[in-house]
Write a protein that holds these residues in place. Structure first.
Motif, PDB file in Angstrom:
ATOM      1  N   TYR A 272       0.819  -1.092  -0.145  1.00 21.70           N
ATOM      2  CA  TYR A 272      -0.102   0.146   0.082  1.00 21.70           C
ATOM      3  C   TYR A 272       0.793   1.194  -0.029  1.00 21.70           C
ATOM      4  CZ  TYR A 272      -4.417  -3.225   1.323  1.00 21.70           C
ATOM      5  OH  TYR A 272      -4.811  -3.318   1.154  1.00 21.70           O
ATOM      6  N   LEU A 273       1.638   1.449   0.516  1.00 21.54           N
ATOM      7  CA  LEU A 273       2.500   2.008   0.926  1.00 21.54           C
ATOM      8  C   LEU A 273       3.676   2.865   0.172  1.00 21.54           C
ATOM      9  CD1 LEU A 273       3.558   1.985   4.819  1.00 21.54           C
ATOM     10  CD2 LEU A 273       2.503   3.849   3.542  1.00 21.54           C
ATOM     11  N   ARG A 274       4.039   1.665  -0.660  1.00 20.53           N
ATOM     12  CA  ARG A 274       4.539   1.733  -1.802  1.00 20.53           C
ATOM     13  C   ARG A 274       4.019   1.947  -3.232  1.00 20.53           C
ATOM     14  NH1 ARG A 274       6.733  -3.949  -1.519  1.00 20.53           N
ATOM     15  NH2 ARG A 274       8.880  -3.868  -0.274  1.00 20.53           N
ATOM     16  N   ARG A 275       2.919   1.953  -2.885  1.00 14.60           N
ATOM     17  CA  ARG A 275       1.696   2.372  -3.829  1.00 14.60           C
ATOM     18  C   ARG A 275       1.702   3.717  -3.810  1.00 14.60           C
ATOM     19  NH1 ARG A 275      -1.099   5.324  -6.488  1.00 14.60           N
ATOM     20  NH2 ARG A 275      -2.401   4.827  -7.991  1.00 14.60           N
ATOM     21  N   ALA A 276       1.088   4.004  -2.345  1.00 16.30           N
ATOM     22  CA  ALA A 276       1.537   5.797  -2.065  1.00 16.30           C
ATOM     23  C   ALA A 276       2.997   6.939  -3.014  1.00 16.30           C
ATOM     24  CB  ALA A 276       0.909   5.686  -0.904  1.00 16.30           C
ATOM     25  N   LEU A 277       3.560   5.911  -2.492  1.00 13.06           N
ATOM     26  CA  LEU A 277       4.618   6.730  -2.715  1.00 13.06           C
ATOM     27  C   LEU A 277       4.451   7.269  -4.441  1.00 13.06           C
ATOM     28  CD1 LEU A 277       7.287   5.281  -1.192  1.00 13.06           C
ATOM     29  CD2 LEU A 277       6.773   7.297  -0.800  1.00 13.06           C
TER      30      LEU A 277
ATOM     31  N   GLY B 197       6.522  14.710   4.179  1.00 10.79           N
ATOM     32  CA  GLY B 197       4.947  14.993   3.946  1.00 10.79           C
ATOM     33  C   GLY B 197       5.418  13.107   3.077  1.00 10.79           C
ATOM     34  N   ARG B 198       6.424  13.369   2.236  1.00  8.27           N
ATOM     35  CA  ARG B 198       7.351  12.174   1.352  1.00  8.27           C
ATOM     36  C   ARG B 198       8.254  11.722   2.342  1.00  8.27           C
ATOM     37  NH1 ARG B 198       7.563  10.186  -2.883  1.00  8.27           N
ATOM     38  NH2 ARG B 198       9.404   9.037  -3.279  1.00  8.27           N
ATOM     39  N   ALA B 199       8.297  12.261   3.458  1.00  4.49           N
ATOM     40  CA  ALA B 199       9.411  11.801   4.353  1.00  4.49           C
ATOM     41  C   ALA B 199       8.219  10.891   5.521  1.00  4.49           C
ATOM     42  CB  ALA B 199      10.265  12.301   5.522  1.00  4.49           C
ATOM     43  N   ARG B 200       7.722  11.189   5.943  1.00  7.22           N
ATOM     44  CA  ARG B 200       6.285  10.321   7.262  1.00  7.22           C
ATOM     45  C   ARG B 200       6.145   9.118   6.112  1.00  7.22           C
ATOM     46  NH1 ARG B 200       4.251  15.493   8.381  1.00  7.22           N
ATOM     47  NH2 ARG B 200       3.407  14.964   6.489  1.00  7.22           N
TER      48      ARG B 200
ATOM     49  N   LEU C 297       8.064   7.714   4.051  1.00  7.78           N
ATOM     50  CA  LEU C 297       9.288   7.047   3.639  1.00  7.78           C
ATOM     51  C   LEU C 297       9.365   5.791   5.061  1.00  7.78           C
ATOM     52  CD1 LEU C 297      10.903   8.860   1.704  1.00  7.78           C
ATOM     53  CD2 LEU C 297      10.374   6.487   0.805  1.00  7.78           C
ATOM     54  N   ILE C 298       9.340   6.276   6.209  1.00 13.38           N
ATOM     55  CA  ILE C 298       9.364   5.927   7.360  1.00 13.38           C
ATOM     56  C   ILE C 298       8.489   5.236   7.321  1.00 13.38           C
ATOM     57  CG2 ILE C 298       9.241   6.774  10.108  1.00 13.38           C
ATOM     58  CD1 ILE C 298      10.177   9.255   9.230  1.00 13.38           C
ATOM     59  N   ASP C 299       6.605   5.292   7.166  1.00 17.62           N
ATOM     60  CA  ASP C 299       5.398   4.085   7.907  1.00 17.62           C
ATOM     61  C   ASP C 299       6.112   3.069   6.761  1.00 17.62           C
ATOM     62  OD1 ASP C 299       4.042   5.954   9.445  1.00 17.62           O
ATOM     63  OD2 ASP C 299       3.195   6.826   7.927  1.00 17.62           O
ATOM     64  N   LEU C 300       6.850   3.664   5.604  1.00 15.80           N
ATOM     65  CA  LEU C 300       7.302   1.866   4.702  1.00 15.80           C
ATOM     66  C   LEU C 300       8.604   1.985   5.115  1.00 15.80           C
ATOM     67  CD1 LEU C 300       6.708   0.193   2.492  1.00 15.80           C
ATOM     68  CD2 LEU C 300       8.487   2.296   0.954  1.00 15.80           C
TER      69      LEU C 300
ATOM     70  N   ILE D  59      14.722   4.755   5.583  1.00 18.71           N
ATOM     71  CA  ILE D  59      14.979   5.979   6.721  1.00 18.71           C
ATOM     72  C   ILE D  59      15.961   6.642   5.973  1.00 18.71           C
ATOM     73  CG2 ILE D  59      16.575   5.678   8.585  1.00 18.71           C
ATOM     74  CD1 ILE D  59      13.559   5.472   9.121  1.00 18.71           C
ATOM     75  N   SER D  60      16.821   6.257   5.740  1.00 21.15           N
ATOM     76  CA  SER D  60      17.831   6.784   4.602  1.00 21.15           C
ATOM     77  C   SER D  60      17.190   8.437   3.690  1.00 21.15           C
ATOM     78  CB  SER D  60      18.993   6.273   4.506  1.00 21.15           C
ATOM     79  OG  SER D  60      19.867   5.245   5.601  1.00 21.15           O
ATOM     80  N   GLN D  61      16.714   7.388   2.934  1.00 18.45           N
ATOM     81  CA  GLN D  61      16.002   8.586   2.246  1.00 18.45           C
ATOM     82  C   GLN D  61      15.080   9.792   2.456  1.00 18.45           C
ATOM     83  OE1 GLN D  61      13.560   6.300  -0.690  1.00 18.45           O
ATOM     84  NE2 GLN D  61      16.081   5.454  -1.733  1.00 18.45           N
ATOM     85  N   ALA D  62      14.130   9.182   3.687  1.00 16.43           N
ATOM     86  CA  ALA D  62      13.606   9.831   4.475  1.00 16.43           C
ATOM     87  C   ALA D  62      14.702  11.141   5.317  1.00 16.43           C
ATOM     88  CB  ALA D  62      12.561   9.225   5.645  1.00 16.43           C
ATOM     89  N   ILE D  63      15.173  10.665   6.507  1.00 18.10           N
ATOM     90  CA  ILE D  63      16.270  11.578   7.054  1.00 18.10           C
ATOM     91  C   ILE D  63      16.353  13.624   6.571  1.00 18.10           C
ATOM     92  CG2 ILE D  63      18.215  11.679   8.125  1.00 18.10           C
ATOM     93  CD1 ILE D  63      17.877   9.635   9.285  1.00 18.10           C
TER      94      ILE D  63
END
Length: 935
Positions: free
Chosen positions: A412-417, A426-429, A431-434, A450-454
């Motif tokens: 689901y989360l990959r589809r949301a991205l 918003g994108r970071a959150r 990515l963290i959920d994923l 996580i590295s992409q979100a930070i």
């Protein structure tokens, strides 16, 4: 194979008899696809065998609808087949030209507008031909798939059925249910004129059994037959298609193959169904597509709206789908079989599917349906411009996580991205959920996201909190990239004593992760123990962060044995008392508390906590499940319940095959302990041949594999090699600072091997050192084991005193297996008498409860061995003692014979006598008694 069609055959036979007497009739065979209309029609010519009946046959086809008079040509061609050539030519050259009209070029059948035309004269002429032929005998006219008959032929049939009187004919037409041809009133006329209408019924269970027998050559199981009857709903075509797939796969008609039968999705049947659907009116196709998109048994109102139908149109289309044989029940929007779903989907274009799924998502969302239902529709759409789509997918992912389905959540989360509007925090959150979903099955992807979100997060606290979503490596080293990331966010955040509130908690948790990352470094371990001392005797454990940090520091104290077991156990229990049991704890350092309690021999109080954790477990088949099984195996092993521990360890090992990085080391450790306790050489070999050696450089795994290699060498009589392996492993553990005598019990084993190879002084030195370590640590299992080891080396009254002390100490231990071993040794030394009998009975009961069959066998041998109960030094002759001593040093029979200057045969006799006197089964058990031979 025609089954259960006797009633239909009888009706048609009656019609033929009536035709012979001068009464013609029109019969209609109807039913859904696959019910067996064609098979029944093919059987009808057998009714004319041996009689003067002329059979005319034609099979219509959708590809031939534009072939004018194609069906009429087939019927009349039946009259020309098999007759003399001169008769054929005469018929074709009849003066009225009827035959030439039928068999002439297509151009002769077209009027000026290019439409197929038949004059009244031709219609009557063809009927005249039939009248002439029927004078010689009745006619049986068979037309299959009436729905596909070309228009000129249909006109002639409609003309004919109104003028059957005087023909002595039976006309049987087969028509598939659910087919309507707008603008073809002649088809309706034929159908309305038919009397009777024959509708073959679905096959009964008995008929299904006959089909199974015919297909497989053997009768099927009752349960299998019932399942096939249910799967096919008695439809012969669906039944034979399913069975054909099983036969081709080499399966047998047994109950074990029911699931294979349910999963069959015959491709040929799918294509036939898809072809039928394409020929249906638009409303029918739209409703079928809507059912396929919304799933079985959706709400009728939503289904009608998605299909774009009003209530009347919806009910009409639903009725048509049922008549086509595609639905399981009338007025119920549920497909008969999964192959129907496949057929509907294959009949749609990609664009149609996407449009419908997107429309279904909007329909469900605006009608307040659960997020997971909406998300399932969005997953089938490449891109969607709904402003609520991302939030719906996140909500569905959260539900999936709470239900123990992290892979579904991640999808689901990959589809949301894919939503291009997401940016910044918003994108970071997202990515963290994923990453949170992925950490249970794909830690590399978790770290990457996580590295992409930070970099997208705006505060140090948020960046540090994101880094903590990466699960710690409980046993073994974390990847360097993760350690670097933790250091970066920790430096950015600052030390905990300068922070307050949530930021302080985050800093404490980061400290815990970083200190645990150094658990294979002696200096880092020493610093962690000093940090624990600085927290005081009763450190604060009010927050999860404080409990995580204390768990890591306590682990350092346990590994190094620089704090007594009682203190470690007290703090560990305090942590668990304040920590609610959840399956998410495997993503924190808290599992270290379980290891600490195992090392402290204080696992009795942990059972209820683990039971709560297991009840909270939802992540079946993931790394969470693997680690929870490891915890259970470790606790059961610490109690000596090795048979039960093996079940959990084996389950964890199977899960670790696909989650090696997260659970491979700990699952191998759990299985290693079980293999050594059970003395199971086959299990030892399997672990050594497994993935551990190739896929991890973890110190604790290396030590475990070295222990297994030593056990393998010892079993094969290679004592020197086993001793060398153990001493090397021990030196490595000591250099790292790992000195816990419960978790790393290499000294007792090495001491026994040193004695066997003839170095009694080195053996006693190791025994003394182990006893000192065990005394300082204070865990009953370690102290009892060390006392038993020294007792065996000393022998005599002093040895018996230490052995009794060992038994007393082990009675306070949770490890019943270790107590059984000590009781066995005491029973051997006591010899005959009531005390010896009582001790051995207790040992046997404990060993049986632990599930240790080899130990049970040894106890029974001693208890029933007569002379075996006597002390070894009083049982053997001097020569037998000498031979046993040399065998204990690792010499083979030939080498002992050469040493003593006798034959190998003589050595075998001495050993056989020794086995009998001591009540042992062979060389291995004899060697276990050797420490007392020279006492």
């Amino acid at each position: 194979m025609l089954l259960e069609r006797e009633a239909e055959l009888a009706r048609i036979a009656d019609a033929l008899r009536a035709a012979a007497a001068g009464t013609s009739s029109l019969l209609l065979l109807t039913g859904p696809l696959g019910i067996g209309r064609t098979a029944l029609l093919q059987q009808l010519p057998t009714l004319a065998e041996g009689k003067e009946v002329h059979v005319l046959r034609a099979n219509a086809a959708p590809m031939e609808q534009d072939f004018a008079l194609g069906v009429v040509r087939q019927l009349f061609d039946s009259l020309l087949t098999g007759i003399p050539e001169e008769l054929r030519e005469r018929r074709l050259s009849q003066e009225d030209g009827s035959w030439r009209t039928v068999f002439g070029d297509d151009a002769t059948l077209l009027d000026e507008g290019g439409t197929a035309a038949m004059s009244e004269e031709t219609l009557y002429g063809l009927r005249s031909v039939l009248a002439d032929i029927s004078a010689d005998g009745p006619l049986l006219i068979l037309v299959d798939d009436l729905q596909w008959v070309d228009s000129p032929s249909l006109r002639w049939l409609a003309f004919l059925v109104k003028r059957l009187t005087g023909l002595r004919a039976v006309v049987v037409c087969a028509l598939r249910d659910g087919y309507r041809r707008p603008g073809e009133p002649m088809l309706r006329e034929i159908v309305e004129a038919a009397r009777p209408v024959l509708r073959p019924r679905p096959l009964s269970l008995g008929a299904v059994k006959e089909v199974i027998h015919e297909q497989f050559g053997v009768p099927g199981d009752e349960e299998f037959a019932r399942a096939c009857h249910e799967i096919s709903a008695g439809n012969p075509l669906l039944l034979t298609s399913v069975l054909a797939g099983l036969v081709a796969g080499g399966h047998r008609p047994t109950a074990e193959r029911i699931e294979e039968a349910r999963s069959q999705r015959p491709a040929q049947l799918r294509e036939r169904l898809a072809s039928s659907l394409r020929a249906q009116p638009r409303p029918v196709r739209d409703l079928a597509a809507a059912i396929a998109v919304l799933g079985d048994q959706p709400e009728p109102d939503l289904l009608a709206r998605l299909a774009g139908l009003d209530q009347i149109g919806f009910l009409a289309a639903l009725r048509d789908l049922h008549r086509l044989g595609l639905l399981a029940a009338e007025r119920e929007p549920r497909f008969l079989h999964q192959v129907v779903q496949d057929a509907v989907e294959s009949s749609m274009t990609v664009a149609e599917r996407e449009r419908l799924h997107d429309a279904a998502a909007a329909l469900l969302y605006h009608n307040g349906r659960p997020a997971e239902l909406v998300a399932a529709q969005l997953m089938a759409v490449t891109a969607s411009d709904h402003p609520w789509a991302v939030e719906v997918l996140r909500t569905a992912a959260d539900t999936a996580l709470r239900c123990g389905a992290p892979r579904t959540a991640a999808r689901y989360l990959r589809r949301a991205l894919l939503d291009g509007s997401l940016a910044g925090e918003g994108r970071a959150r997202l990515l963290i959920d994923l990453a949170t979903a992925e950490r249970g099955f794909d830690p590399a992807a978790c770290e990457r996201h996580i590295s992409q979100a930070i970099p997208l997060l705006t505060t140090a606290r948020l960046r540090a909190a994101a880094a903590l979503r990466i699960s710690p490596t409980i046993v073994g080293l974390a990847p360097p990239s993760v350690i670097d990331l933790l250091h970066q966010v920790a430096e950015d955040l600052g030390p905990a004593d300068t922070l307050e509130g949530t930021a302080r908690d985050v800093a404490l948790r980061l400290e815990a992760r970083l200190r645990h990352a150094g658990h294979e470094d002696a200096a880092e371990l020493a610093a962690a123990v000093e940090r624990l001392s600085a927290l005081g005797a009763d450190p604060a454990l009010d927050t999860a962060a404080e409990r995580e940090l204390t768990a890591v520091l306590l682990n350092a104290a346990m590994l190094t044995a620089r704090r007594p077991a009682a203190e470690v156990a007290r703090l560990a229990i305090r942590i668990l008392e304040r920590e609610p049991a959840t399956s998410e704890q495997v993503h924190s350092p808290l599992p270290l508390v379980v290891i600490g309690l195992v090392a402290a021999d204080s696992v009795r109080g942990i059972s209820s906590w683990l039971a709560r954790e297991q009840r909270a477990r939802r992540h079946s088949g993931t790394v969470v499940d693997a680690l929870v099984n490891v915890e259970q195996a470790m606790v059961l092993s610490a109690r000596g319940r090795v048979a039960q521990a093996r079940e959990y360890a084996e389950r964890a090992a199977r899960l670790a095959e696909v989650h090696w990085q997260e659970a491979g080391v700990v699952s191998t450790l759990a299985l290693t302990g079980v293999a050594l306790d059970l003395e199971d050489s086959a299990l030892v070999e399997r672990i050594l041949d497994g993935p551990g050696r190739r896929r991890s450089a973890s110190l604790v795994l290396t030590a475990a594999l070295q222990f297994l290699k030593a056990a393998q060498d010892s079993d094969n009589g290679r004592w020197s090699s086993a001793l060398e392996t153990l001493l090397a492993s021990g030196r490595q553990l000591e250099a790292t600072g790992w000195r816990n005598p419960v978790l790393f019990a290499w000294r007792p084993w090495a001491a026994t091997l040193q004695y066997r190879v003839g170095d009694a002084c080195a053996a006693m030195a190791l025994a003394e050192e182990e006893l000192q370590r065990a005394t300082n640590w204070g865990a009953p299992v370690a102290l009892g084991r060390a006392l038993r080891l020294k007792a065996g080396l000393l022998g005599g009254d002093q040895g018996m005193r230490l052995l009794r002390e060992s038994v007393d100490v082990l009675r306070a231990s949770a490890n019943e297996l270790e107590l059984a071993r000590a009781l066995l040794q005491m029973g051997q030394w006591l010899g005959r008498g009531s005390e010896a009998d009582a001790v051995l009975r207790e040992a046997a009961a404990l060993a049986a409860a632990c599930g240790a069959p080899r130990l049970v066998d040894r106890i029974r041998t001693v208890a029933g061995g007569g002379a075996a109960a006597a002390r070894p030094e009083a049982s053997l002759t001097r020569t037998e003692r000498t031979v046993a001593s040399l065998v204990g040093r690792g010499l083979t029979n030939q080498e002992v014979a050469a040493e003593l200057g006798v034959s190998s045969r003589a050595i075998e006799k001495h050993l056989t006598s020794s086995y009998r006197k001591l009540g042992v089964s062979g060389r291995r058990e004899l060697i276990e008694l050797l420490p007392r031979m020279d006492s």
